[in-house]
Design a protein around this motif. Structure first.
Motif, PDB file in Angstrom:
ATOM      1  N   THR A 223       0.834  -1.213   0.000  1.00 22.80           N
ATOM      2  CA  THR A 223       0.000   0.000   0.000  1.00 22.80           C
ATOM      3  C   THR A 223       0.861   1.253   0.000  1.00 22.80           C
ATOM      4  OG1 THR A 223      -1.799  -1.118   1.168  1.00 22.80           O
ATOM      5  CG2 THR A 223      -1.767   1.278   1.273  1.00 22.80           C
ATOM      6  N   GLU A 224       1.894   1.263   0.827  1.00 25.58           N
ATOM      7  CA  GLU A 224       2.769   2.424   0.872  1.00 25.58           C
ATOM      8  C   GLU A 224       3.564   2.561  -0.424  1.00 25.58           C
ATOM      9  OE1 GLU A 224       6.251   4.261   3.747  1.00 25.58           O
ATOM     10  OE2 GLU A 224       4.589   3.120   4.608  1.00 25.58           O
ATOM     11  N   ALA A 225       3.957   1.442  -1.013  1.00 27.03           N
ATOM     12  CA  ALA A 225       4.676   1.482  -2.284  1.00 27.03           C
ATOM     13  C   ALA A 225       3.806   2.103  -3.378  1.00 27.03           C
ATOM     14  CB  ALA A 225       5.121   0.082  -2.681  1.00 27.03           C
ATOM     15  N   ARG A 226       2.533   1.740  -3.415  1.00 28.71           N
ATOM     16  CA  ARG A 226       1.628   2.320  -4.409  1.00 28.71           C
ATOM     17  C   ARG A 226       1.464   3.822  -4.176  1.00 28.71           C
ATOM     18  NH1 ARG A 226      -2.468  -2.714  -3.852  1.00 28.71           N
ATOM     19  NH2 ARG A 226      -1.600  -4.031  -5.510  1.00 28.71           N
ATOM     20  N   TRP A 227       1.356   4.216  -2.928  1.00 21.46           N
ATOM     21  CA  TRP A 227       1.245   5.643  -2.604  1.00 21.46           C
ATOM     22  C   TRP A 227       2.497   6.400  -3.049  1.00 21.46           C
ATOM     23  CZ3 TRP A 227       4.097   8.683   0.894  1.00 21.46           C
ATOM     24  CH2 TRP A 227       3.580   9.962   1.117  1.00 21.46           C
ATOM     25  N   LEU A 228       3.670   5.816  -2.810  1.00 23.15           N
ATOM     26  CA  LEU A 228       4.912   6.459  -3.245  1.00 23.15           C
ATOM     27  C   LEU A 228       4.959   6.590  -4.766  1.00 23.15           C
ATOM     28  CD1 LEU A 228       7.435   4.720  -0.811  1.00 23.15           C
ATOM     29  CD2 LEU A 228       6.860   7.153  -0.843  1.00 23.15           C
ATOM     30  N   ALA A 229       4.501   5.555  -5.455  1.00 25.56           N
ATOM     31  CA  ALA A 229       4.477   5.620  -6.924  1.00 25.56           C
ATOM     32  C   ALA A 229       3.572   6.756  -7.394  1.00 25.56           C
ATOM     33  CB  ALA A 229       4.005   4.282  -7.498  1.00 25.56           C
ATOM     34  N   GLU A 230       2.455   6.960  -6.703  1.00 27.60           N
ATOM     35  CA  GLU A 230       1.559   8.069  -7.044  1.00 27.60           C
ATOM     36  C   GLU A 230       2.220   9.422  -6.805  1.00 27.60           C
ATOM     37  OE1 GLU A 230      -1.801   7.341  -4.602  1.00 27.60           O
ATOM     38  OE2 GLU A 230      -2.513   5.624  -5.780  1.00 27.60           O
ATOM     39  N   GLN A 231       3.218   9.451  -5.906  1.00 24.11           N
ATOM     40  CA  GLN A 231       3.948  10.691  -5.632  1.00 24.11           C
ATOM     41  C   GLN A 231       5.091  10.925  -6.627  1.00 24.11           C
ATOM     42  OE1 GLN A 231       2.623  12.528  -2.974  1.00 24.11           O
ATOM     43  NE2 GLN A 231       1.178  10.819  -3.135  1.00 24.11           N
ATOM     44  N   GLY A 232       5.227  10.035  -7.608  1.00 20.43           N
ATOM     45  CA  GLY A 232       6.259  10.193  -8.627  1.00 20.43           C
ATOM     46  C   GLY A 232       7.526   9.405  -8.372  1.00 20.43           C
ATOM     47  N   THR A 258       8.530 -13.514  -2.410  1.00 19.61           N
ATOM     48  CA  THR A 258       7.213 -13.370  -3.037  1.00 19.61           C
ATOM     49  C   THR A 258       6.767 -11.915  -3.089  1.00 19.61           C
ATOM     50  OG1 THR A 258       6.108 -13.768  -0.907  1.00 19.61           O
ATOM     51  CG2 THR A 258       6.528 -15.677  -2.298  1.00 19.61           C
ATOM     52  N   LEU A 259       7.299 -11.083  -2.199  1.00 21.52           N
ATOM     53  CA  LEU A 259       6.922  -9.672  -2.173  1.00 21.52           C
ATOM     54  C   LEU A 259       7.579  -8.880  -3.299  1.00 21.52           C
ATOM     55  CD1 LEU A 259       5.512  -7.299  -0.703  1.00 21.52           C
ATOM     56  CD2 LEU A 259       7.554  -7.115   0.745  1.00 21.52           C
ATOM     57  N   LEU A 260       8.822  -9.216  -3.652  1.00 24.72           N
ATOM     58  CA  LEU A 260       9.565  -8.434  -4.639  1.00 24.72           C
ATOM     59  C   LEU A 260       8.846  -8.325  -5.988  1.00 24.72           C
ATOM     60  CD1 LEU A 260      13.241  -9.551  -3.905  1.00 24.72           C
ATOM     61  CD2 LEU A 260      12.207  -7.310  -3.457  1.00 24.72           C
ATOM     62  N   PRO A 261       8.342  -9.419  -6.583  1.00 28.07           N
ATOM     63  CA  PRO A 261       7.636  -9.278  -7.872  1.00 28.07           C
ATOM     64  C   PRO A 261       6.396  -8.397  -7.767  1.00 28.07           C
ATOM     65  CG  PRO A 261       8.193 -11.579  -7.441  1.00 28.07           C
ATOM     66  CD  PRO A 261       8.452 -10.831  -6.170  1.00 28.07           C
ATOM     67  N   GLU A 262       5.706  -8.452  -6.635  1.00 27.16           N
ATOM     68  CA  GLU A 262       4.508  -7.639  -6.457  1.00 27.16           C
ATOM     69  C   GLU A 262       4.865  -6.151  -6.417  1.00 27.16           C
ATOM     70  OE1 GLU A 262       0.514  -7.471  -3.611  1.00 27.16           O
ATOM     71  OE2 GLU A 262       2.106  -8.926  -3.218  1.00 27.16           O
ATOM     72  N   LEU A 263       5.949  -5.812  -5.739  1.00 28.65           N
ATOM     73  CA  LEU A 263       6.383  -4.414  -5.692  1.00 28.65           C
ATOM     74  C   LEU A 263       6.845  -3.940  -7.062  1.00 28.65           C
ATOM     75  CD1 LEU A 263       8.396  -4.449  -2.332  1.00 28.65           C
ATOM     76  CD2 LEU A 263       6.163  -3.406  -2.728  1.00 28.65           C
ATOM     77  N   ALA A 264       7.580  -4.791  -7.764  1.00 26.76           N
ATOM     78  CA  ALA A 264       8.105  -4.410  -9.079  1.00 26.76           C
ATOM     79  C   ALA A 264       6.997  -4.222 -10.103  1.00 26.76           C
ATOM     80  CB  ALA A 264       9.098  -5.468  -9.569  1.00 26.76           C
ATOM     81  N   ALA A 265       5.835  -4.836  -9.873  1.00 18.98           N
ATOM     82  CA  ALA A 265       4.732  -4.753 -10.830  1.00 18.98           C
ATOM     83  C   ALA A 265       3.863  -3.514 -10.626  1.00 18.98           C
ATOM     84  CB  ALA A 265       3.862  -6.006 -10.720  1.00 18.98           C
ATOM     85  N   ILE A 266       4.117  -2.735  -9.592  1.00 16.68           N
ATOM     86  CA  ILE A 266       3.305  -1.541  -9.326  1.00 16.68           C
ATOM     87  C   ILE A 266       3.503  -0.517 -10.434  1.00 16.68           C
ATOM     88  CG2 ILE A 266       3.035   0.435  -7.752  1.00 16.68           C
ATOM     89  CD1 ILE A 266       3.715  -1.458  -5.457  1.00 16.68           C
TER      90      ILE A 266
END
Length: 480
Positions: A223-232, A258-266
């Motif tokens: 969730t925080e990773a997606r928020w950071l992506a929205e911040q550029g 298992t977490l790494l591919p999910e983060l990379a796909a954001i």
């Protein structure tokens, strides 16, 4: 009796919002903590300002890791206090200087007593109510700092029971849109995987004031990773005291794989980078995940600390040159151009000249991109501080200087080996047509930079380039 007309009432100024400036020292983990504090303060009605001179209160997030970091923290607090005094004399607004962070947590009331220039010293337990604490301090209330304790005692011994604890863990709040406020607009952001450490290295005091190891839940990290992506943010820099332990307290030691591919796909995230791996815990599956997962850079931040088996045992660590070189071979078999960095401690109590020779031979064979060198010094409350066979300070300094000279030469040679290599560079700054970024093997701030020639790029772009020359660990590359 007279009544005030609406027009007259409009002439009154609205109450001025309190302002705060955050000053962050130390590691990337502290940067995350500062942004959480900034988010809490903003949600609590404070206005964030960049310049301490424009703030009602200056919050200094200190580092308490080694002696040099402690001194830097004290000096920064004193500078802020001097600024406050000058501004007060000039009729300005700065009213308080507040210490937070590792130094404040580690020394508590002792720091407050020895540093009266700071108006308050706040520990980690104050973080959830930071806005109320600052308002109280600005109102003139006296804050009584905590008596330091071993924060490992606040959590259950069993890792799987720690999720039930209510102890404050900086950087672990959920719902990042409300509790984290970016203080930097750059394309890279640190993302905390976990806090604390269960290892008992004899030279390290971090677990005593950061606590036992606690993983963040994968859903909170994503969730925080997606928020950071929205911040550029284009690159996520995963940080913790020991990333190889991630998930062990959640029942799955392979959770990071298992977490790494999910983060990379954001969407919006171009690169994911993992920091701080313990060599003795770096399992083959994790090596493969970091080396081969699309979007995850093949970057291995391996905390070797030494190479002599005898010294490592005295450090309560594990390994030897053969196992370490075997690990590096497995990395480079999967990713020949992988970035590798490490830190070593020189002059540890009982270190012989033969131990030093083993370390130097290992560094030559390891061919790492960057190696940080630290001369040993006692840390309060650590086991090594009680050892009798300490080396003379001048000898420690001489050995550290010798190893530093060696690694500077070795790291420069490793950079030269990259001439002709095709690299992908994340552009981080453009100043007077000088375009600077980092290749995949270069971590933020500590691993050097790549200077791009003839680049028509913007900050945040990922540019493909060929390395044409080097300056120390820095690369010079021509855009393809």
């Amino acid at each position: 009796m007279t009544t005030e007309t609406p027009a007259a009432a409009d002439l009154h100024e609205a109450p001025r919002l309190l302002s705060v400036s955050m000053v962050t020292l130390g590691c990337a983990r502290n940067e995350v903590d500062s942004e959480e504090l900034a988010g809490r303060l903003e949600a609590g009605g404070f206005v964030l300002v960049d310049d301490p001179a424009d703030a009602d209160t200056v919050v200094v997030n200190t580092c308490g890791f080694v002696e040099a970091a402690k001194k830097d923290s004290i000096d920064t607090l004193l500078e802020a206090a001097d600024l406050k005094a000058q501004i007060k004399e000039d009729g300005g607004r700065t009213q308080a200087v507040v210490a937070v962070g590792c130094l404040a947590e580690r020394y508590g009331k002792d720091l407050a007593e020895t540093l009266p220039e700071a108006d308050a010293v706040l520990g980690f337990d104050d973080y959830p109510d930071i806005a109320a604490r600052l308002r109280s301090i600005l109102a003139g209330d006296v804050h009584h700092p905590h008596t330091p304790q071993d924060r490992r005692l606040l959590l259950p011994i069993s890792p799987v029971e720690r999720s039930l604890s209510t102890a404050a863990v900086p950087g672990h709040a959920s719902g990042p849109a409300s509790v984290r406020r970016r203080l930097d607009s750059g394309p890279t952001a640190s993302l905390k995987l976990a806090s604390g450490c269960d290892r008992r290295c004899t030279f390290c005091a971090i677990p005593s004031f950061r606590g036992s190891f606690v993983s963040r839940r994968p859903s909170d990290v994503v969730t925080e990773a997606r928020w950071l992506a929205e911040q550029g943010v284009r690159e996520l820099f995963l940080v913790s005291e020991n990333s190889t332990s991630y998930g062990k307290d959640l029942g799955d030691i392979r959770l990071l794989e298992t977490l790494l591919p999910e983060l990379a796909a954001i969407e919006g995230v171009e690169r994911v980078r993992v920091s701080y791996l313990q060599p003795a815990e770096t399992r083959p599956g994790l090596v493969q995940a970091i080396a081969t997962t699309p979007g995850v850079v093949p970057y291995f931040d391996l905390s070797f600390q030494h190479a002599s088996a005898d010294v490592l045992r005295r450090m309560r660590r594990f390994g030897d040159p053969e196992s370490f070189l075997g690990l590096l071979e497995s990395v480079r078999t999967l990713a020949p151009t992988a970035g590798v960095r490490s830190n070593v401690i020189v002059g540890f109590p009982g270190e012989t000249e033969r131990d030093l020779e083993i370390l130097c031979d290992f560094l030559v064979a390891a061919r790492m991109d960057v190696t940080g060198v630290f001369g040993y010094s006692d840390e309060d409350g650590t086991e090594a501080a009680t050892y009798d066979d300490k080396l003379d300070e001048d000898e420690v300094r001489a050995r550290a200087e010798h190893v530093q000279g060696l690694v500077e030469e070795l790291n420069a040679q490793r950079a030269e080996e990259r001439i002709g290599e095709i690299v992908e560079v994340l552009v981080e700054s453009i100043d007077d047509d000088e375009v600077v970024g980092r290749a995949a093997h270069q971590g933020p701030e500590v691993d050097g930079s790549t200077y791009l020639l003839d680049a028509d790029a913007a900050v945040g772009d990922l540019v493909r380039a060929e390395v044409v020359s080097t300056e120390g660990v820095d690369l010079v590359a021509t855009v393809l």
